[in-house]
Design a protein around this motif. Structure first.
Motif, PDB file in Angstrom:
ATOM      1  N   THR A  44     -50.168  33.990  -0.079  1.00 45.67           N
ATOM      2  CA  THR A  44     -48.743  34.246   0.143  1.00 45.67           C
ATOM      3  C   THR A  44     -48.332  34.050   1.595  1.00 45.67           C
ATOM      4  OG1 THR A  44     -49.249  36.610   0.329  1.00 45.67           O
ATOM      5  CG2 THR A  44     -48.446  35.826  -1.807  1.00 45.67           C
ATOM      6  N   SER A  45     -49.277  33.707   2.469  1.00 46.90           N
ATOM      7  CA  SER A  45     -48.860  33.388   3.844  1.00 46.90           C
ATOM      8  C   SER A  45     -49.058  31.911   4.154  1.00 46.90           C
ATOM      9  CB  SER A  45     -49.566  34.283   4.863  1.00 46.90           C
ATOM     10  OG  SER A  45     -50.950  34.232   4.661  1.00 46.90           O
ATOM     11  N   SER A  61     -43.873  32.407 -11.949  1.00 52.27           N
ATOM     12  CA  SER A  61     -43.020  33.304 -11.191  1.00 52.27           C
ATOM     13  C   SER A  61     -42.957  32.801  -9.750  1.00 52.27           C
ATOM     14  CB  SER A  61     -43.622  34.707 -11.160  1.00 52.27           C
ATOM     15  OG  SER A  61     -44.080  35.087 -12.429  1.00 52.27           O
ATOM     16  N   PRO A  62     -41.918  33.218  -8.997  1.00 57.75           N
ATOM     17  CA  PRO A  62     -42.003  32.995  -7.547  1.00 57.75           C
ATOM     18  C   PRO A  62     -43.215  33.771  -7.012  1.00 57.75           C
ATOM     19  CG  PRO A  62     -39.838  33.896  -8.177  1.00 57.75           C
ATOM     20  CD  PRO A  62     -40.716  33.971  -9.386  1.00 57.75           C
ATOM     21  N   LEU A  63     -43.877  33.222  -5.992  1.00 62.22           N
ATOM     22  CA  LEU A  63     -45.076  33.891  -5.464  1.00 62.22           C
ATOM     23  C   LEU A  63     -44.782  35.329  -5.044  1.00 62.22           C
ATOM     24  CD1 LEU A  63     -46.447  30.892  -3.360  1.00 62.22           C
ATOM     25  CD2 LEU A  63     -47.500  31.828  -5.442  1.00 62.22           C
ATOM     26  N   VAL A  64     -43.572  35.565  -4.548  1.00 63.66           N
ATOM     27  CA  VAL A  64     -43.225  36.910  -4.078  1.00 63.66           C
ATOM     28  C   VAL A  64     -43.155  37.898  -5.250  1.00 63.66           C
ATOM     29  CG1 VAL A  64     -40.685  36.752  -4.167  1.00 63.66           C
ATOM     30  CG2 VAL A  64     -41.799  38.060  -2.316  1.00 63.66           C
ATOM     31  N   HIS A  69     -45.635  42.512  -7.972  1.00 67.62           N
ATOM     32  CA  HIS A  69     -46.134  42.932  -9.286  1.00 67.62           C
ATOM     33  C   HIS A  69     -47.547  43.530  -9.168  1.00 67.62           C
ATOM     34  CE1 HIS A  69     -47.375  42.674 -13.541  1.00 67.62           C
ATOM     35  NE2 HIS A  69     -48.415  41.972 -13.136  1.00 67.62           N
ATOM     36  N   VAL A  70     -48.373  42.888  -8.349  1.00 67.38           N
ATOM     37  CA  VAL A  70     -49.723  43.399  -8.097  1.00 67.38           C
ATOM     38  C   VAL A  70     -49.640  44.807  -7.503  1.00 67.38           C
ATOM     39  CG1 VAL A  70     -51.508  43.066  -6.318  1.00 67.38           C
ATOM     40  CG2 VAL A  70     -51.009  41.224  -7.960  1.00 67.38           C
ATOM     41  N   GLY A  71     -48.714  45.004  -6.563  1.00 65.44           N
ATOM     42  CA  GLY A  71     -48.521  46.330  -5.968  1.00 65.44           C
ATOM     43  C   GLY A  71     -47.995  47.332  -6.981  1.00 65.44           C
ATOM     44  N   GLY A 113     -37.725  41.191  -1.144  1.00 63.86           N
ATOM     45  CA  GLY A 113     -37.929  39.986  -0.338  1.00 63.86           C
ATOM     46  C   GLY A 113     -39.342  39.972   0.223  1.00 63.86           C
ATOM     47  N   PRO A 114     -39.730  38.871   0.878  1.00 65.39           N
ATOM     48  CA  PRO A 114     -41.101  38.758   1.392  1.00 65.39           C
ATOM     49  C   PRO A 114     -41.519  39.924   2.304  1.00 65.39           C
ATOM     50  CG  PRO A 114     -40.039  36.623   1.472  1.00 65.39           C
ATOM     51  CD  PRO A 114     -38.987  37.603   1.045  1.00 65.39           C
TER      52      PRO A 114
END
Ligand code: AVJ
Ligand code: FE
Length: 457
Positions: A44-45, A61-64, A69-71, A113-114
Protein backbone atom coordinates in the motif's frame (compact mmCIF):
# COMPACT_ATOMS: atom_id res chain seq x y z
CA UNK A 1 -16.84 -25.37 25.78
CA UNK A 2 -13.23 -26.35 25.52
CA UNK A 3 -13.79 -29.02 22.89
CA UNK A 4 -10.40 -29.90 21.56
CA UNK A 5 -10.66 -32.05 18.44
CA UNK A 6 -9.24 -35.54 18.82
CA UNK A 7 -6.13 -36.22 16.76
CA UNK A 8 -6.55 -38.99 14.23
CA UNK A 9 -4.03 -41.79 14.56
CA UNK A 10 -2.52 -41.55 11.10
CA UNK A 11 -2.09 -37.81 10.97
CA UNK A 12 1.48 -36.83 11.71
CA UNK A 13 2.39 -35.03 14.89
CA UNK A 14 4.88 -32.19 14.69
CA UNK A 15 6.47 -29.35 16.57
CA UNK A 16 3.92 -26.54 16.35
CA UNK A 17 2.87 -23.46 18.31
CA UNK A 18 1.36 -25.89 20.83
CA UNK A 19 4.83 -27.08 21.73
CA UNK A 20 6.07 -23.57 22.27
CA UNK A 21 5.78 -22.36 25.83
CA UNK A 22 3.14 -19.68 26.26
CA UNK A 23 5.67 -16.83 26.17
CA UNK A 24 7.39 -18.23 23.08
CA UNK A 25 3.97 -18.58 21.45
CA UNK A 26 3.23 -14.91 22.15
CA UNK A 27 6.58 -13.93 20.64
CA UNK A 28 5.85 -16.10 17.60
CA UNK A 29 2.43 -14.47 17.13
CA UNK A 30 3.82 -10.93 17.45
CA UNK A 31 6.51 -11.77 14.88
CA UNK A 32 4.01 -13.16 12.40
CA UNK A 33 1.77 -10.11 12.83
CA UNK A 34 4.68 -7.73 12.23
CA UNK A 35 5.99 -9.65 9.21
CA UNK A 36 2.50 -9.64 7.73
CA UNK A 37 1.95 -5.95 8.39
CA UNK A 38 5.28 -5.16 6.70
CA UNK A 39 3.93 -6.86 3.57
CA UNK A 40 0.65 -4.91 3.71
CA UNK A 41 2.65 -1.69 4.05
CA UNK A 42 4.84 -2.60 1.08
CA UNK A 43 1.76 -3.21 -1.06
CA UNK A 44 0.00 0.00 0.00
CA UNK A 45 2.99 2.35 -0.11
CA UNK A 46 4.25 1.26 -3.54
CA UNK A 47 1.67 3.48 -5.25
CA UNK A 48 0.67 7.06 -4.46
CA UNK A 49 -2.46 7.97 -2.51
CA UNK A 50 -4.48 8.71 -5.66
CA UNK A 51 -3.89 5.17 -6.87
CA UNK A 52 -4.71 3.74 -3.45
CA UNK A 53 -8.29 4.99 -3.62
CA UNK A 54 -8.71 4.19 -7.33
CA UNK A 55 -10.42 1.08 -8.60
CA UNK A 56 -8.04 -0.71 -10.93
CA UNK A 57 -10.60 -3.32 -11.97
CA UNK A 58 -14.30 -3.84 -11.17
CA UNK A 59 -13.21 -7.26 -9.86
CA UNK A 60 -11.17 -5.68 -7.09
CA UNK A 61 -11.57 -3.28 -4.19
CA UNK A 62 -9.49 -0.11 -4.01
CA UNK A 63 -6.28 -1.00 -2.13
CA UNK A 64 -7.28 1.39 0.65
CA UNK A 65 -10.42 -0.70 1.25
CA UNK A 66 -8.38 -3.89 1.72
CA UNK A 67 -6.10 -2.11 4.19
CA UNK A 68 -8.91 -0.80 6.42
CA UNK A 69 -10.86 -4.08 6.05
CA UNK A 70 -7.85 -5.95 7.45
CA UNK A 71 -7.88 -3.56 10.42
CA UNK A 72 -11.63 -3.91 10.86
CA UNK A 73 -11.47 -7.72 11.06
CA UNK A 74 -8.58 -7.44 13.51
CA UNK A 75 -10.62 -5.04 15.63
CA UNK A 76 -13.75 -7.22 15.58
CA UNK A 77 -12.02 -10.52 16.44
CA UNK A 78 -9.03 -9.54 18.54
CA UNK A 79 -9.80 -6.18 20.19
CA UNK A 80 -13.49 -6.81 20.86
CA UNK A 81 -14.00 -10.58 21.03
CA UNK A 82 -10.69 -11.96 22.33
CA UNK A 83 -9.68 -8.85 24.27
CA UNK A 84 -13.16 -7.87 25.46
CA UNK A 85 -12.21 -4.23 24.94
CA UNK A 86 -14.40 -1.42 23.72
CA UNK A 87 -14.79 -0.79 20.01
CA UNK A 88 -12.36 1.53 18.22
CA UNK A 89 -14.58 2.45 15.25
CA UNK A 90 -18.00 0.73 15.54
CA UNK A 91 -19.27 3.25 12.98
CA UNK A 92 -17.28 1.69 10.14
CA UNK A 93 -18.11 -2.01 10.64
CA UNK A 94 -20.62 -1.91 7.81
CA UNK A 95 -18.30 -0.19 5.32
CA UNK A 96 -15.74 -2.95 5.66
CA UNK A 97 -18.14 -5.88 5.82
CA UNK A 98 -17.45 -7.73 2.57
CA UNK A 99 -21.03 -9.02 2.52
CA UNK A 100 -22.59 -5.54 2.62
CA UNK A 101 -21.03 -4.07 -0.49
CA UNK A 102 -19.87 -5.72 -3.73
CA UNK A 103 -16.28 -4.98 -4.75
CA UNK A 104 -17.47 -2.92 -7.73
CA UNK A 105 -19.40 -0.57 -5.40
CA UNK A 106 -16.69 -0.04 -2.81
CA UNK A 107 -14.99 3.01 -4.42
CA UNK A 108 -18.20 5.06 -4.06
CA UNK A 109 -18.48 4.43 -0.30
CA UNK A 110 -17.35 7.04 2.24
CA UNK A 111 -14.20 5.02 2.97
CA UNK A 112 -11.39 6.06 5.27
CA UNK A 113 -8.77 7.92 3.24
CA UNK A 114 -5.18 6.66 3.02
CA UNK A 115 -3.97 8.61 6.08
CA UNK A 116 -6.99 7.67 8.21
CA UNK A 117 -6.79 4.03 7.14
CA UNK A 118 -3.10 3.82 8.10
CA UNK A 119 -3.81 5.45 11.48
CA UNK A 120 -6.74 3.10 12.05
CA UNK A 121 -4.79 -0.12 11.43
CA UNK A 122 -1.96 1.16 13.64
CA UNK A 123 -4.33 2.01 16.51
CA UNK A 124 -5.92 -1.43 16.30
CA UNK A 125 -2.54 -3.17 16.14
CA UNK A 126 -1.23 -1.31 19.20
CA UNK A 127 -4.22 -2.52 21.21
CA UNK A 128 -3.77 -6.07 19.94
CA UNK A 129 -0.07 -6.21 20.87
CA UNK A 130 -1.01 -4.96 24.32
CA UNK A 131 -3.78 -7.50 24.86
CA UNK A 132 -1.66 -10.33 23.42
CA UNK A 133 0.57 -9.93 26.50
CA UNK A 134 -2.37 -10.28 28.90
CA UNK A 135 -4.76 -12.73 27.24
CA UNK A 136 -4.59 -16.32 28.45
CA UNK A 137 -4.04 -18.45 25.34
CA UNK A 138 -6.18 -21.28 26.63
CA UNK A 139 -9.55 -22.00 28.20
CA UNK A 140 -11.62 -20.93 25.20
CA UNK A 141 -11.49 -22.53 21.77
CA UNK A 142 -11.07 -19.16 20.00
CA UNK A 143 -7.76 -18.48 21.76
CA UNK A 144 -6.49 -22.04 22.14
CA UNK A 145 -2.95 -22.16 20.76
CA UNK A 146 -3.50 -18.52 19.67
CA UNK A 147 -5.97 -19.60 16.95
CA UNK A 148 -7.74 -16.22 16.61
CA UNK A 149 -4.39 -14.47 16.15
CA UNK A 150 -3.40 -17.04 13.53
CA UNK A 151 -6.73 -16.59 11.79
CA UNK A 152 -6.20 -12.82 11.64
CA UNK A 153 -2.64 -13.21 10.35
CA UNK A 154 -3.94 -15.52 7.61
CA UNK A 155 -6.76 -13.12 6.81
CA UNK A 156 -4.33 -10.24 6.33
CA UNK A 157 -2.05 -12.45 4.19
CA UNK A 158 -5.04 -13.46 2.04
CA UNK A 159 -5.87 -9.81 1.46
CA UNK A 160 -2.20 -9.13 0.71
CA UNK A 161 -2.43 -11.70 -2.09
CA UNK A 162 -5.63 -10.02 -3.27
CA UNK A 163 -3.80 -6.67 -3.24
CA UNK A 164 -0.98 -8.28 -5.23
CA UNK A 165 -3.57 -9.32 -7.83
CA UNK A 166 -4.76 -5.69 -7.89
CA UNK A 167 -1.16 -4.63 -8.55
CA UNK A 168 -1.04 -7.06 -11.48
CA UNK A 169 -4.27 -5.57 -12.88
CA UNK A 170 -3.21 -1.93 -12.54
CA UNK A 171 -1.75 -0.15 -15.54
CA UNK A 172 1.42 1.92 -15.42
CA UNK A 173 5.11 1.47 -14.70
CA UNK A 174 6.38 -1.30 -12.39
CA UNK A 175 6.43 -0.40 -8.69
CA UNK A 176 7.21 -3.72 -6.98
CA UNK A 177 10.68 -5.26 -6.63
CA UNK A 178 11.37 -8.30 -8.72
CA UNK A 179 13.98 -10.98 -7.95
CA UNK A 180 14.17 -13.91 -10.40
CA UNK A 181 13.13 -17.31 -9.01
CA UNK A 182 15.50 -20.30 -9.08
CA UNK A 183 16.10 -22.14 -12.35
CA UNK A 184 14.60 -25.54 -13.12
CA UNK A 185 16.68 -28.53 -12.11
CA UNK A 186 16.84 -31.59 -14.38
CA UNK A 187 13.48 -30.54 -15.85
CA UNK A 188 14.01 -32.53 -19.02
CA UNK A 189 14.87 -35.74 -17.20
CA UNK A 190 11.80 -35.62 -14.96
CA UNK A 191 9.01 -38.07 -15.82
CA UNK A 192 5.96 -36.21 -17.13
CA UNK A 193 3.73 -37.81 -14.52
CA UNK A 194 3.88 -39.96 -11.41
CA UNK A 195 1.63 -42.84 -10.34
CA UNK A 196 -0.05 -42.73 -6.95
CA UNK A 197 -1.27 -46.23 -6.02
CA UNK A 198 -4.85 -46.61 -4.83
CA UNK A 199 -5.69 -46.88 -1.16
CA UNK A 200 -6.82 -44.90 1.83
CA UNK A 201 -5.21 -41.76 3.23
CA UNK A 202 -6.11 -39.19 5.85
CA UNK A 203 -7.42 -35.97 4.31
CA UNK A 204 -7.84 -32.72 6.21
CA UNK A 205 -6.59 -32.07 9.72
CA UNK A 206 -7.67 -32.15 13.34
CA UNK A 207 -4.25 -31.27 14.77
CA UNK A 208 -2.95 -28.26 12.82
CA UNK A 209 -3.53 -25.45 15.34
CA UNK A 210 -4.16 -22.64 12.86
CA UNK A 211 -6.06 -24.70 10.26
CA UNK A 212 -9.32 -23.00 9.28
CA UNK A 213 -12.74 -24.61 9.67
CA UNK A 214 -13.03 -25.95 6.10
CA UNK A 215 -9.80 -28.01 6.49
CA UNK A 216 -11.34 -29.92 9.42
CA UNK A 217 -11.78 -32.58 10.57
CA UNK A 218 -9.21 -35.21 9.52
CA UNK A 219 -11.04 -38.08 7.84
CA UNK A 220 -10.08 -41.18 5.89
CA UNK A 221 -10.66 -41.13 2.15
CA UNK A 222 -10.15 -43.98 -0.30
CA UNK A 223 -8.59 -42.85 -3.58
CA UNK A 224 -8.24 -45.18 -6.60
CA UNK A 225 -4.96 -45.39 -8.58
CA UNK A 226 -4.22 -42.18 -10.45
CA UNK A 227 -1.43 -40.52 -12.39
CA UNK A 228 -0.71 -36.84 -11.80
CA UNK A 229 1.61 -34.48 -13.69
CA UNK A 230 5.01 -34.05 -12.04
CA UNK A 231 4.78 -30.26 -12.50
CA UNK A 232 2.10 -27.71 -13.32
CA UNK A 233 1.29 -27.29 -17.03
CA UNK A 234 3.69 -24.78 -18.61
CA UNK A 235 3.13 -21.83 -20.94
CA UNK A 236 4.89 -23.82 -23.67
CA UNK A 237 2.47 -26.73 -23.27
CA UNK A 238 -0.49 -24.39 -23.11
CA UNK A 239 0.67 -22.68 -26.33
CA UNK A 240 0.34 -26.01 -28.14
CA UNK A 241 -3.31 -26.08 -27.08
CA UNK A 242 -3.75 -22.52 -28.40
CA UNK A 243 -1.88 -23.27 -31.64
CA UNK A 244 -3.92 -26.38 -32.31
CA UNK A 245 -7.11 -24.32 -32.18
CA UNK A 246 -8.15 -25.44 -28.70
CA UNK A 247 -9.97 -22.19 -27.97
CA UNK A 248 -12.10 -22.63 -31.10
CA UNK A 249 -13.16 -26.25 -30.67
CA UNK A 250 -16.19 -26.72 -28.40
CA UNK A 251 -15.43 -30.41 -28.06
CA UNK A 252 -12.73 -29.73 -25.45
CA UNK A 253 -14.97 -27.50 -23.34
CA UNK A 254 -17.84 -28.21 -20.99
CA UNK A 255 -21.13 -26.64 -22.03
CA UNK A 256 -20.81 -24.01 -19.34
CA UNK A 257 -17.15 -23.48 -20.21
CA UNK A 258 -17.87 -23.00 -23.90
CA UNK A 259 -20.62 -20.50 -23.12
CA UNK A 260 -18.21 -18.48 -21.04
CA UNK A 261 -15.44 -18.80 -23.65
CA UNK A 262 -17.88 -17.32 -26.21
CA UNK A 263 -19.24 -14.65 -23.92
CA UNK A 264 -15.83 -13.41 -22.71
CA UNK A 265 -14.12 -14.11 -26.05
CA UNK A 266 -11.34 -16.04 -24.37
CA UNK A 267 -8.42 -16.81 -26.66
CA UNK A 268 -5.35 -16.91 -24.38
CA UNK A 269 -4.54 -16.52 -20.68
CA UNK A 270 -5.33 -13.13 -19.13
CA UNK A 271 -2.55 -10.55 -19.67
CA UNK A 272 -1.29 -12.24 -22.87
CA UNK A 273 -1.20 -10.43 -26.21
CA UNK A 274 -0.04 -11.48 -29.65
CA UNK A 275 2.05 -9.08 -31.76
CA UNK A 276 3.09 -10.29 -35.20
CA UNK A 277 3.03 -13.92 -34.18
CA UNK A 278 4.88 -13.50 -30.87
CA UNK A 279 3.13 -13.98 -27.54
CA UNK A 280 3.81 -11.34 -24.88
CA UNK A 281 2.57 -11.07 -21.36
CA UNK A 282 2.21 -8.12 -19.01
CA UNK A 283 3.57 -8.89 -15.55
CA UNK A 284 3.40 -6.23 -12.82
CA UNK A 285 3.92 -3.45 -15.37
CA UNK A 286 6.56 -5.18 -17.51
CA UNK A 287 5.77 -6.55 -20.95
CA UNK A 288 7.94 -9.53 -21.84
CA UNK A 289 7.87 -12.60 -24.09
CA UNK A 290 5.88 -15.47 -22.60
CA UNK A 291 8.37 -17.72 -20.72
CA UNK A 292 7.80 -21.18 -22.17
CA UNK A 293 9.13 -23.18 -19.22
CA UNK A 294 7.04 -21.44 -16.54
CA UNK A 295 3.71 -22.76 -15.24
CA UNK A 296 0.82 -21.07 -17.00
CA UNK A 297 -1.00 -18.58 -14.75
CA UNK A 298 -4.17 -16.48 -15.07
CA UNK A 299 -6.36 -19.16 -16.62
CA UNK A 300 -9.85 -19.88 -15.36
CA UNK A 301 -11.19 -23.32 -14.41
CA UNK A 302 -12.88 -23.68 -17.82
CA UNK A 303 -9.60 -23.09 -19.68
CA UNK A 304 -7.80 -25.58 -17.42
CA UNK A 305 -10.51 -28.17 -17.99
CA UNK A 306 -10.47 -27.63 -21.80
CA UNK A 307 -6.69 -28.05 -21.87
CA UNK A 308 -6.91 -31.26 -19.83
CA UNK A 309 -9.54 -32.71 -22.19
CA UNK A 310 -7.44 -31.75 -25.22
CA UNK A 311 -4.42 -33.46 -23.63
CA UNK A 312 -6.43 -36.67 -23.08
CA UNK A 313 -6.38 -36.13 -19.33
CA UNK A 314 -8.53 -34.46 -16.68
CA UNK A 315 -8.10 -32.18 -13.68
CA UNK A 316 -7.29 -33.96 -10.42
CA UNK A 317 -9.98 -34.14 -7.80
CA UNK A 318 -9.26 -32.34 -4.57
CA UNK A 319 -8.80 -35.72 -2.89
CA UNK A 320 -6.22 -36.80 -5.47
CA UNK A 321 -4.37 -33.49 -5.18
CA UNK A 322 -4.12 -33.73 -1.40
CA UNK A 323 -3.06 -37.37 -1.48
CA UNK A 324 -0.30 -36.54 -3.99
CA UNK A 325 0.79 -33.63 -1.81
CA UNK A 326 0.65 -35.21 1.67
CA UNK A 327 0.57 -38.98 1.66
CA UNK A 328 3.77 -40.69 2.71
CA UNK A 329 3.50 -44.36 1.67
CA UNK A 330 6.44 -45.37 3.90
CA UNK A 331 4.75 -44.34 7.13
CA UNK A 332 1.15 -44.44 5.89
CA UNK A 333 0.73 -40.94 7.32
CA UNK A 334 -0.30 -37.60 5.90
CA UNK A 335 2.35 -34.91 6.10
CA UNK A 336 1.83 -31.19 6.77
CA UNK A 337 3.72 -30.31 3.59
CA UNK A 338 4.93 -32.33 0.58
CA UNK A 339 8.45 -32.44 2.04
CA UNK A 340 7.44 -33.24 5.60
CA UNK A 341 6.62 -31.42 8.79
CA UNK A 342 8.80 -28.31 8.82
CA UNK A 343 7.52 -24.90 7.77
CA UNK A 344 8.49 -23.91 4.20
CA UNK A 345 12.06 -22.81 3.51
CA UNK A 346 12.96 -20.74 0.42
CA UNK A 347 14.58 -23.79 -1.27
CA UNK A 348 11.36 -25.76 -0.96
CA UNK A 349 8.64 -23.56 -2.40
CA UNK A 350 8.01 -20.30 -4.24
CA UNK A 351 5.81 -18.55 -1.68
CA UNK A 352 5.47 -15.16 -0.03
CA UNK A 353 5.90 -12.72 -2.92
CA UNK A 354 9.67 -13.28 -2.84
CA UNK A 355 9.47 -13.59 -6.62
CA UNK A 356 6.81 -11.97 -8.78
CA UNK A 357 6.37 -14.98 -11.02
CA UNK A 358 6.24 -18.77 -10.85
CA UNK A 359 9.57 -20.61 -11.09
CA UNK A 360 10.18 -22.81 -14.16
CA UNK A 361 8.56 -26.24 -14.08
CA UNK A 362 10.95 -28.66 -12.38
CA UNK A 363 12.33 -26.15 -9.87
CA UNK A 364 12.37 -26.84 -6.12
CA UNK A 365 13.56 -30.47 -6.00
CA UNK A 366 13.82 -30.01 -2.21
CA UNK A 367 10.07 -29.44 -2.11
CA UNK A 368 9.08 -32.65 -3.90
CA UNK A 369 6.33 -34.82 -2.43
CA UNK A 370 6.94 -38.51 -1.59
CA UNK A 371 5.24 -39.45 -4.91
CA UNK A 372 7.80 -37.33 -6.79
CA UNK A 373 5.50 -34.48 -7.85
CA UNK A 374 7.01 -30.98 -7.62
CA UNK A 375 5.80 -27.47 -6.96
CA UNK A 376 2.59 -28.63 -5.31
CA UNK A 377 3.05 -25.79 -2.85
CA UNK A 378 3.76 -22.32 -4.20
CA UNK A 379 4.24 -21.04 -7.78
CA UNK A 380 0.57 -21.21 -8.92
CA UNK A 381 -2.75 -22.10 -7.29
CA UNK A 382 -3.99 -25.27 -8.96
CA UNK A 383 -7.57 -25.67 -10.13
CA UNK A 384 -9.10 -29.00 -9.12
CA UNK A 385 -12.15 -30.75 -10.55
CA UNK A 386 -13.94 -30.48 -7.19
CA UNK A 387 -16.73 -28.26 -5.94
CA UNK A 388 -16.13 -26.48 -2.63
CA UNK A 389 -17.97 -28.72 -0.16
CA UNK A 390 -17.70 -29.35 3.59
CA UNK A 391 -15.81 -32.39 4.89
CA UNK A 392 -17.85 -34.95 6.85
CA UNK A 393 -18.17 -33.57 10.37
CA UNK A 394 -17.59 -29.94 9.31
CA UNK A 395 -18.56 -27.32 11.87
CA UNK A 396 -18.37 -23.60 11.08
CA UNK A 397 -15.82 -21.89 13.32
CA UNK A 398 -15.68 -19.15 14.35
CA UNK A 399 -18.05 -17.64 11.78
CA UNK A 400 -20.23 -18.99 8.97
CA UNK A 401 -19.12 -16.35 6.50
CA UNK A 402 -15.56 -17.64 6.17
CA UNK A 403 -16.45 -20.95 4.49
CA UNK A 404 -19.95 -22.23 5.02
CA UNK A 405 -21.82 -19.65 2.97
CA UNK A 406 -19.63 -20.52 -0.05
CA UNK A 407 -20.17 -24.29 0.00
CA UNK A 408 -21.97 -25.68 -3.03
CA UNK A 409 -21.54 -26.19 -6.75
CA UNK A 410 -20.82 -22.53 -7.55
CA UNK A 411 -17.17 -22.55 -6.51
CA UNK A 412 -14.26 -24.80 -7.51
CA UNK A 413 -11.46 -25.69 -5.12
CA UNK A 414 -7.91 -24.47 -5.75
CA UNK A 415 -4.93 -25.97 -3.93
CA UNK A 416 -1.31 -25.32 -3.11
CA UNK A 417 -0.86 -21.55 -3.04
CA UNK A 418 1.00 -19.30 -5.45
CA UNK A 419 4.16 -17.17 -5.47
CA UNK A 420 1.90 -14.54 -3.89
CA UNK A 421 0.70 -16.73 -1.01
CA UNK A 422 2.45 -16.47 2.33
CA UNK A 423 3.58 -19.62 4.13
CA UNK A 424 1.33 -18.69 7.05
CA UNK A 425 -1.70 -18.94 4.75
CA UNK A 426 -0.78 -22.16 2.98
CA UNK A 427 -0.20 -25.83 3.87
CA UNK A 428 -1.00 -29.29 2.52
CA UNK A 429 -4.55 -29.09 3.85
CA UNK A 430 -5.34 -25.49 2.89
CA UNK A 431 -8.40 -25.03 0.65
CA UNK A 432 -9.01 -22.01 -1.55
CA UNK A 433 -12.06 -21.57 -3.75
CA UNK A 434 -13.34 -19.28 -6.48
CA UNK A 435 -15.83 -19.04 -9.32
CA UNK A 436 -14.81 -21.19 -12.32
CA UNK A 437 -14.62 -18.06 -14.53
CA UNK A 438 -12.02 -16.18 -12.43
CA UNK A 439 -8.67 -15.40 -14.08
CA UNK A 440 -7.14 -12.50 -12.12
CA UNK A 441 -6.02 -14.85 -9.32
CA UNK A 442 -2.58 -16.50 -9.62
CA UNK A 443 -4.04 -19.78 -10.79
CA UNK A 444 -2.77 -22.49 -13.11
CA UNK A 445 -3.24 -26.25 -12.96
CA UNK A 446 -1.76 -29.69 -13.47
CA UNK A 447 -3.49 -32.67 -15.08
CA UNK A 448 -4.29 -36.14 -13.81
CA UNK A 449 -5.63 -39.32 -15.37
CA UNK A 450 -6.80 -42.77 -14.41
CA UNK A 451 -4.22 -45.35 -15.56
CA UNK A 452 -5.26 -48.26 -17.73
CA UNK A 453 -5.08 -51.81 -16.30
CA UNK A 454 -2.08 -52.60 -18.49
CA UNK A 455 -0.08 -49.78 -16.85
CA UNK A 456 -0.29 -51.28 -13.37
CA UNK A 457 2.10 -54.03 -12.50
C1 AVJ B 1 -10.10 -17.82 0.80
C2 AVJ B 1 -9.31 -16.30 -0.86
C3 AVJ B 1 -11.47 -17.29 -1.06
O1 AVJ B 1 -10.15 -13.58 -0.20
O2 AVJ B 1 -12.10 -14.12 -0.94
C4 AVJ B 1 -10.89 -12.99 2.89
C5 AVJ B 1 -10.64 -15.37 1.97
N1 AVJ B 1 -12.42 -14.40 3.51
N2 AVJ B 1 -11.73 -12.37 3.70
C6 AVJ B 1 -11.14 -14.32 -0.22
C7 AVJ B 1 -11.32 -14.27 2.76
C8 AVJ B 1 -12.67 -13.21 4.09
C9 AVJ B 1 -11.18 -15.60 0.61
N3 AVJ B 1 -10.50 -16.73 -0.11
FE1 FE C 1 -11.63 -10.38 4.26
Amino acid sequence: MNRREMPVASETVRPDPADLGIEALRTHVAGEMQRTRDRSITLTSAVDDDELVEQHSPLMSPLVWDLAHVGSQEEIWLVRDVGGRSAVRPDIDDLYDAFQHARADRPSLPLLGPTEARQYVTTVRDKVLDLLERTPLEGRRLVERAFAFGMIVQHEQQHDETMLATHQLRRGAPVLDDVPPPAAMEADSLPAEVLVPGGPFVMGTSTEPWALDNERPAHEVHVADFCIDTTPVTNGQFLRFIDSGGYDQPRWWSEQGWQYRQHAQLHAPLFWSNEDGTWWRRRFGRVEPVALDEPVVHVCFHEAQAYANWAGKRLPTEQEWEKAARFDPHSGRSLRYPWGQEDPRPEQANLGQRHLRPAPAGAYPAGAAPCGARQLLGDVWEWTASDFLPYPGFAAFPYREYSEVFFGTGHKVLRGGSFGTDAAACRGTFRNWDYPIRRQIFAGFRCARTPGRDELS
